[in-house]
Design an enzyme around this catalytic site. Structure first.
Site, PDB file in Angstrom:
ATOM      1  N   TYR A 109       0.939  -1.127   0.060  1.00 48.15           N
ATOM      2  CA  TYR A 109      -0.125  -0.024  -0.104  1.00 48.15           C
ATOM      3  C   TYR A 109       0.924   1.348   0.055  1.00 48.15           C
ATOM      4  O   TYR A 109       1.971   1.398   0.713  1.00 48.15           O
ATOM      5  CB  TYR A 109      -0.933   0.065   1.213  1.00 48.15           C
ATOM      6  CG  TYR A 109      -1.596   1.317   1.481  1.00 48.15           C
ATOM      7  CD1 TYR A 109      -2.988   1.606   0.906  1.00 48.15           C
ATOM      8  CD2 TYR A 109      -1.308   2.441   1.999  1.00 48.15           C
ATOM      9  CE1 TYR A 109      -3.484   2.684   1.080  1.00 48.15           C
ATOM     10  CE2 TYR A 109      -1.667   3.640   2.458  1.00 48.15           C
ATOM     11  CZ  TYR A 109      -3.011   3.614   1.679  1.00 48.15           C
ATOM     12  OH  TYR A 109      -3.440   4.887   1.851  1.00 48.15           O
ATOM     13  N   GLU A 197      -3.772   7.628  -3.649  1.00 42.16           N
ATOM     14  CA  GLU A 197      -3.708   6.205  -3.075  1.00 42.16           C
ATOM     15  C   GLU A 197      -3.627   5.101  -3.890  1.00 42.16           C
ATOM     16  O   GLU A 197      -4.239   5.066  -4.959  1.00 42.16           O
ATOM     17  CB  GLU A 197      -5.119   5.879  -2.256  1.00 42.16           C
ATOM     18  CG  GLU A 197      -4.840   4.704  -1.599  1.00 42.16           C
ATOM     19  CD  GLU A 197      -6.238   4.659  -0.599  1.00 42.16           C
ATOM     20  OE1 GLU A 197      -6.186   4.559   0.550  1.00 42.16           O
ATOM     21  OE2 GLU A 197      -7.339   4.578  -1.286  1.00 42.16           O
TER      22      GLU A 197
END
Length: 398
Positions: A109, A197
């Site tokens: 991530y 993101e």
């Protein structure tokens, strides 16, 4: 403002961020053709909606041939895709993104947003790729690595390397990660984004670093500097009431409750919603009419609130500021005449020209509260019996 995954990846390519090849399709035949353009091998068919968790709802499928890509697209297009972020009603899929497959070794991530406490962009990384970062923060917060970025220097190489080492990367993959993170930061700053993101960020078996998914949100107040990004807005993915609110310079966000709220000031609106919850109610929306309201603006605000079929009671909370209470009162009367309000209306009116405003309302047989707690309790009681087991309806009042 939110954009689709395929649009976010278009932007990221311009800043040197590595993303897989892909093509947009709005028909099953276009999806088949896109898969052929990608070489005819394994490809991902990905529903394009403004919500995360698409894979869990069946919005991401692997196709092993162009024919299978067409079949997946045929099943997805037009479907109501339900994810934790769409709510139970789901979101209609109008387009799909066909993306080349890759051999994944690890899923990570990487994201960045503004930390308002420190006043700096903060880069976050985690080994828990493919999982909602909120879940990671709640279950295993120690697995989230953070780097605060000095706006004068930008993201420095040593900061990106520190994140890479923290993720357990080695060799050339570290250098690839540094290039990737730097490009993502440059994209974030250059486009006036509020969130960037990548989840998951994948490390391939060859050691490449790729954005398998991409999400970018933008600061609406800066869109005038980016007409190309503003043109990416997809009205089909937005609440029509929120779009209408923008036309009238109203700040409106739909919520899941049944008490409509009209307030002057963002902070006051948030406090009002908190007090509604404290009183056992549930707000149906956030709506800030601002400090320079006029009767027409109030009319439009109430029209938007009443378009929500879940609203069974409306609370108007006007307090202080430069908002003129007499203008609010005129707008309320205009709304009661033109909208034929079918739900109880509760009003709290304190501030500039409040005496004049109260006189206008009283002449029409409408009272206004001065105490917020009493007003909120009245609004909550105004809900129908099946919402609280309370038979008191409440009249058009405050």
């Amino acid at each position: 403002m939110k954009i689709h995954e395929y649009q976010a990846k278009e932007i990221l390519r311009k800043f040197g961020v590595a993303v897989p090849r892909g093509y947009l399709a709005v028909t099953p035949l276009e999806a088949e053709g896109a898969a052929r353009q990608l070489g005819g091998g394994i490809a991902a068919v990905k529903a394009q909606i403004h919500a995360g968790g698409r894979g869990k709802g069946g919005g991401v499928k692997l196709a092993r041939s162009p024919d299978e890509a067409r079949q997946h697209a045929e099943a997805m297009l037009g479907m109501k895709l339900k994810t934790p972020q769409t709510g139970p009603e789901g979101q209609e899929v109008r387009k799909v993104y066909i993306e080349e497959g890759c051999r994944i070794a690890r899923e990570l991530y990487l994201g960045m947003t503004l930390d308002r406490e420190s006043g700096r962009v903060t880069v976050m990384a985690s080994t828990e790729g493919g999982v909602d970062i909120e879940e990671v923060a709640q279950r295993t917060p120690e697995k989230i690595l953070k780097e605060a970025v000095d706006p004068l220097t930008g993201l420095l190489p040593f900061q990106a390397r520190r994140l890479a080492f923290g993720l357990g990367l080695t060799g050339d993959t570290v250098h690839a990660f540094v290039r990737f993170a730097t490009g993502l930061y440059n994209a974030y700053v250059s486009t006036d984004a509020s969130l960037a993101e990548i989840n998951p960020l994948v490390i391939t078996v060859q050691g490449d670093v790729l954005a398998l998914d991409a999400k970018i949100n933008f600061d609406d107040n800066a869109l005038y500097r980016h007409p190309d990004i503003a043109a990416m807005r997809d009205p089909d993915e937005e609440d029509p009431k929120e779009n209408q609110a923008k036309e009238y310079d109203l700040s409106y966000i739909a919520l899941d409750g049944d008490i409509g709220c009209m307030v002057n000031g963002a902070g006051l609106a948030m406090a009002t919603m908190d007090i509604i919850k404290l009183a056992g109610g549930s707000p149906a929306n956030f709506l800030d009419v601002g400090g320079s309201s006029n009767p027409e603006k109030v009319l439009h605000a109430l029209r938007i609130i009443t378009k929500n079929p879940r609203v069974t009671s409306i609370l108007i909370n006007i307090f202080g500021g430069i908002t003129r209470c007499d203008d609010i009162a005129r707008g309320i009367l205009m709304a009661t005449e033109k909208l034929s309000l079918a739900v109880p209306l509760t009003i709290r009116l304190i501030g500039t020209n409040e005496i004049e405003g109260r006189a206008i309302l009283e002449a029409a047989g409408i009272d206004a509260f001065t105490d917020l707690t009493e007003a909120v309790q009245a609004a909550v009681r105004g809900r129908p019996a099946d919402a609280r087991g309370d038979t008191r309806r409440g009249k058009a009042r405050a």
